[in-house]
Design an enzyme around this catalytic site. Structure first.
Site, PDB file in Angstrom:
ATOM      1  N   GLY A  74       0.762  -1.227   0.073  1.00  0.00           N
ATOM      2  CA  GLY A  74       0.156  -0.088  -0.134  1.00  0.00           C
ATOM      3  C   GLY A  74       0.863   1.172  -0.040  1.00  0.00           C
ATOM      4  O   GLY A  74       0.584   2.196  -0.651  1.00  0.00           O
ATOM      5  N   ASN A 157      -7.615   5.143   8.828  1.00  0.00           N
ATOM      6  CA  ASN A 157      -6.861   3.986   9.571  1.00  0.00           C
ATOM      7  C   ASN A 157      -6.727   4.349  11.071  1.00  0.00           C
ATOM      8  O   ASN A 157      -7.079   3.202  11.932  1.00  0.00           O
ATOM      9  CB  ASN A 157      -5.343   3.820   9.227  1.00  0.00           C
ATOM     10  CG  ASN A 157      -4.342   4.848   9.215  1.00  0.00           C
ATOM     11  OD1 ASN A 157      -4.648   5.689   8.391  1.00  0.00           O
ATOM     12  ND2 ASN A 157      -3.441   4.949  10.024  1.00  0.00           N
ATOM     13  N   GLN A 185      -7.324   1.210   3.831  1.00  0.00           N
ATOM     14  CA  GLN A 185      -8.490   0.606   5.109  1.00  0.00           C
ATOM     15  C   GLN A 185      -9.748   0.206   4.672  1.00  0.00           C
ATOM     16  O   GLN A 185     -10.610  -0.503   5.105  1.00  0.00           O
ATOM     17  CB  GLN A 185      -8.297   1.742   6.093  1.00  0.00           C
ATOM     18  CG  GLN A 185      -7.342   1.678   6.953  1.00  0.00           C
ATOM     19  CD  GLN A 185      -6.886   0.480   7.617  1.00  0.00           C
ATOM     20  OE1 GLN A 185      -7.979  -0.177   8.070  1.00  0.00           O
ATOM     21  NE2 GLN A 185      -6.017   0.228   8.158  1.00  0.00           N
ATOM     22  N   ALA A 206      -2.791  -5.488   0.026  1.00  0.00           N
ATOM     23  CA  ALA A 206      -3.576  -6.996   0.427  1.00  0.00           C
ATOM     24  C   ALA A 206      -3.425  -7.218   1.631  1.00  0.00           C
ATOM     25  O   ALA A 206      -4.419  -8.020   2.087  1.00  0.00           O
ATOM     26  CB  ALA A 206      -2.657  -7.771  -0.540  1.00  0.00           C
ATOM     27  N   HIS A 207      -2.834  -7.007   2.729  1.00  0.00           N
ATOM     28  CA  HIS A 207      -2.615  -7.247   4.043  1.00  0.00           C
ATOM     29  C   HIS A 207      -3.573  -6.661   4.935  1.00  0.00           C
ATOM     30  O   HIS A 207      -3.669  -7.118   6.056  1.00  0.00           O
ATOM     31  CB  HIS A 207      -1.198  -7.438   4.505  1.00  0.00           C
ATOM     32  CG  HIS A 207      -0.716  -6.090   5.117  1.00  0.00           C
ATOM     33  ND1 HIS A 207      -0.908  -5.686   6.382  1.00  0.00           N
ATOM     34  CD2 HIS A 207      -0.369  -5.081   4.485  1.00  0.00           C
ATOM     35  CE1 HIS A 207      -0.415  -4.596   6.609  1.00  0.00           C
ATOM     36  NE2 HIS A 207       0.113  -4.106   5.461  1.00  0.00           N
ATOM     37  N   THR A 243      10.133  -7.792 -11.680  1.00  0.00           N
ATOM     38  CA  THR A 243       9.548  -9.109 -11.874  1.00  0.00           C
ATOM     39  C   THR A 243       8.438  -8.963 -10.861  1.00  0.00           C
ATOM     40  O   THR A 243       8.603  -8.857  -9.619  1.00  0.00           O
ATOM     41  CB  THR A 243      10.376 -10.232 -11.663  1.00  0.00           C
ATOM     42  OG1 THR A 243      11.459 -10.162 -12.605  1.00  0.00           O
ATOM     43  CG2 THR A 243       9.626 -11.457 -12.035  1.00  0.00           C
ATOM     44  N   CYS A 331       4.960   6.181  18.566  1.00  0.00           N
ATOM     45  CA  CYS A 331       6.147   5.981  19.437  1.00  0.00           C
ATOM     46  C   CYS A 331       5.961   4.438  20.013  1.00  0.00           C
ATOM     47  O   CYS A 331       4.939   4.218  20.702  1.00  0.00           O
ATOM     48  CB  CYS A 331       6.763   6.645  20.427  1.00  0.00           C
ATOM     49  SG  CYS A 331       7.909   7.882  19.974  1.00  0.00           S
TER      50      CYS A 331
HETATM   51  C1  LIG Z   1      -1.373   0.158   6.047  1.00  0.00           C
HETATM   52  C2  LIG Z   1      -1.821   1.221   5.359  1.00  0.00           C
HETATM   53  C3  LIG Z   1      -0.896   1.826   4.405  1.00  0.00           C
HETATM   54  C4  LIG Z   1       0.279   1.128   4.280  1.00  0.00           C
HETATM   55  O1  LIG Z   1       0.217  -0.205   3.385  1.00  0.00           O
HETATM   56  P1  LIG Z   1       1.298  -0.994   3.447  1.00  0.00           P
HETATM   57  O2  LIG Z   1       0.762  -2.358   2.737  1.00  0.00           O
HETATM   58  O3  LIG Z   1       1.598  -1.689   4.981  1.00  0.00           O
HETATM   59  O4  LIG Z   1       2.473  -0.405   3.132  1.00  0.00           O
HETATM   60  C5  LIG Z   1      -1.277   2.897   3.887  1.00  0.00           C
HETATM   61  N1  LIG Z   1      -2.569   3.836   4.128  1.00  0.00           N
HETATM   62  C6  LIG Z   1      -3.357   3.134   5.157  1.00  0.00           C
HETATM   63  C7  LIG Z   1      -4.693   4.000   5.436  1.00  0.00           C
HETATM   64  C8  LIG Z   1      -3.184   1.978   5.641  1.00  0.00           C
HETATM   65  O5  LIG Z   1      -3.908   1.414   6.785  1.00  0.00           O
END
Ligand SMILES: *Cc1c(COP(=O)(O)O)cnc(C)c1O
Length: 388
Positions: A74, A157, A185, A206-207, A243, A331
Site C-alpha cells: 500500500g 486507519n 483501509q 493486500a494485507h 518481476t 512511538c
Molecule cells: C496500512 C496502510 C498503508 C500502508 O500499507 P502497507 O501495505 O502496509 O505499506 C497505507 N495507508 C493506510 C490507510 C493504511 O492503513
C-alpha cells in the site's frame, strides 16, 4: 500464554492471511514458478496467472485490467500515485501545488512533505471537521490553476472515519485536477468501484483484506499521466519495473474476491460488535471519548481517547492481559508524541496521548468482545493510578 489464546483486536494494522488464500498461492512458489516476462511455457503460465489476477481485481474495481498496476505494498502505491502524478503534472503543465488532508497515513503525508521540502512543490492541507471529514466544498475552495494533485484518505486507519470520496472526486473531475485516494483501509469493507468513486488513482494493500503482506495495487484511470518511480523493465505498462510477485498477486486477487463476496455479511456482523463495544466503553469508563465519526466509520473500527491515561502503557497492560490493540501515538518506546491525526481534529495533546484503537475482523467473536469490555475499565483505572 500462547499467541493462539490471545485476543487479536488490531485488524487495521494487519490481518492474518485467509487459509483459502494461502491454498491458492502455494503452487506459484513451486511448480508454476516462471518469470512472467519469459517467452517459454514456464513464463507463459506465470504471465497467465498474473493477467487473470489483474482481470479479477479489475472486475472488483469496475475498471479495465489495463488500469491495474501491481506494486509491493500500500505504501508503494501511495508513493507512486503522489510522486508519479506530481512529477508528471509539473513536467507537462508546470503545476506544483499539492492538496492533501491533514489526516493522511504517513505513506501519503510524508511523501507529500518530502516533495515540498526537497523538490520544490507547494504543499497545502485541506481543513477537516472534528470527526476527520473533508468537505467537498472545502476542496473546491482550495483548488488553484496550478494544483497538480488532490489526495484524500477514503477510510481513516486511526479514527475509522469515511470520507465522501465520490463527491470530492466529482469536484476534482470538474476542475480537471488529478484525484488520488488511499483506500487501503477500505479494501475489506467499502465500495471500490473506481467509476462510481470518481478517482483517478486509488491505492490498496493486500494485507489489510486477508491477503499477504508485501503486495498492493495502484488503480490508475486510463491515460492519467504518471512518471514511473521505479525504472527498469517494461512490466506493469512500463509504470513499475520489476518481476511481478506472482504468488502474492494471485493471493491478493483471491483475497479481494472473498472480501467482496463476504462484505455485506461481515460488515453487519462487525458493526453490531463495534457498536456494543463503543456503547459499553463510553458508558462504563468516565473520561472516555470516541474519536472519528460516530456512525460514518468503518464497520470494524472503534477508537477512543481517555483523560489521564498513558496510551503506550495501556497497550502494554492490555498485552499482558492477552489483548492486542493499537493507539494513535507512533512511538513504541521513549517519549511519545501525540498523533498528528488526533491533533488535527482539535483534540488536546494531553488527551491525545491516551488513545486506543480497537479493530475487529474475520475471526472476532462475541466472547472476545465480552472479555475485552469486562477487562478494560479495571485496566484503565490501574493505568490512571500509575500514570494519570
Ligand atoms: C496500512 C496502510 C498503508 C500502508 O500499507 P502497507 O501495505 O502496509 O505499506 C497505507 N495507508 C493506510 C490507510 C493504511 O492503513
Amino acid at each position: 500464554m500462547n499467541l493462539q489464546d490471545k485476543i487479536y483486536l488490531d485488524y487495521s494494522a494487519t490481518t492474518p492471511v485467509d487459509p483459502r488464500v494461502t491454498e491458492r498461492m502455494l503452487t506459484y512458489f513451486t511448480e508454476s514458478f516462471g518469470n512472467p516476462s519469459s517467452v517459454h511455457g514456464f513464463g507463459q503460465q506465470a504471465e497467465a496467472a498474473v493477467e487473470l489476477a489483474r482481470e479479477d481485481i479489475a472486475a472488483q474495481l469496475h475498471c479495465d485490467p489495463m488500469e491495474i498496476i501491481f506494486t509491493s505494498c500500500g505504501s508503494e502505491s501511495d508513493n507512486l500515485a503522489i510522486r508519479g502524478a506530481a512529477f508528471a503534472q509539473r513536467a507537462a503543465f508546470g503545476r506544483n501545488h499539492l492538496l492533501i488532508s491533514p489526516v493522511e497515513h504517513h505513506a501519503v503525508a510524508h511523501t507529500a512533505e518530502q516533495l515540498s521540502e526537497h523538490f520544490g512543490f507547494e504543499l497545502e492541507y485541506l481543513p477537516v471537521d472534528e470527526t476527520g471529514i473533508v468537505e467537498p466544498a472545502a476542496v473546491r475552495a482550495h483548488l488553484r490553476p496550478e494544483t497538480a494533485l488532490v489526495s484524500v484518505i477514503y477510510a481513516n486507519n486511526e479514527i475509522g472515519t469515511i470520507n465522501p470520496i465520490t463527491e470530492i472526486g466529482a469536484v476534482c473531475q470538474e476542475a480537471g485536477v488529478i484525484f488520488h485516494t488511499d483506500a487501503v483501509q477500505a479494501g475489506a469493507y467499502l465500495n471500490l468501484a473506481a467509476d462510481e468513486l470518481n478517482v483517478d488513482l486509488m491505492s490498496l494493500g493486500a494485507h489489510k483484506f486477508y491477503g499477504p503482506k508485501g503486495v498492493g495495487v495502484l488503480y490508475r484511470r486510463v491515460d492519467t499521466p504518471l512518471m514511473p518511480m521505479q525504472t527498469g523493465g517494461s512490466q506493469e505498462h512500463s509504470l513499475r519495473a520489476g518481476t511481478q510477485n506472482v504468488p502474492y498477486i494471485v493471493g491478493m486477487a483471491e483475497a479481494l474476491k472473498i472480501a467482496a463476496a463476504e462484505r455485506q455479511a461481515a460488515s453487519s456482523n462487525l458493526r453490531a460488535f463495534r457498536d456494543r463495544l463503543i456503547g459499553s466503553i463510553l458508558e462504563e469508563i468516565p473520561g472516555a471519548y470516541l474519536t472519528g465519526h460516530p456512525t460514518n466509520r468503518l464497520p470494524n473500527h472503534a477508537s477512543f481517547v481517555f483523560d489521564h491515561v498513558d496510551g503506550n502503557a495501556l497497550l502494554m497492560q492490555l498485552d499482558l492481559h492477552g489483548m492486542a490493540c493499537s493507539s494513535g501515538s507512533a512511538c513504541k518506546t521513549g517519549s511519545p508524541s501525540p498523533s498528528e491525526v488526533l491533533l488535527a481534529l482539535g483534540i488536546p495533546a494531553q488527551r491525545a496521548l491516551g488513545s486506543l484503537r480497537v479493530t475487529l475482523g474475520r475471526w472476532t467473536t462475541a466472547e472476545q468482545i465480552n472479555i475485552f469490555i469486562n477487562a478494560l475499565p479495571g485496566i484503565i483505572n490501574q493505568n490512571r493510578k500509575l500514570h494519570g
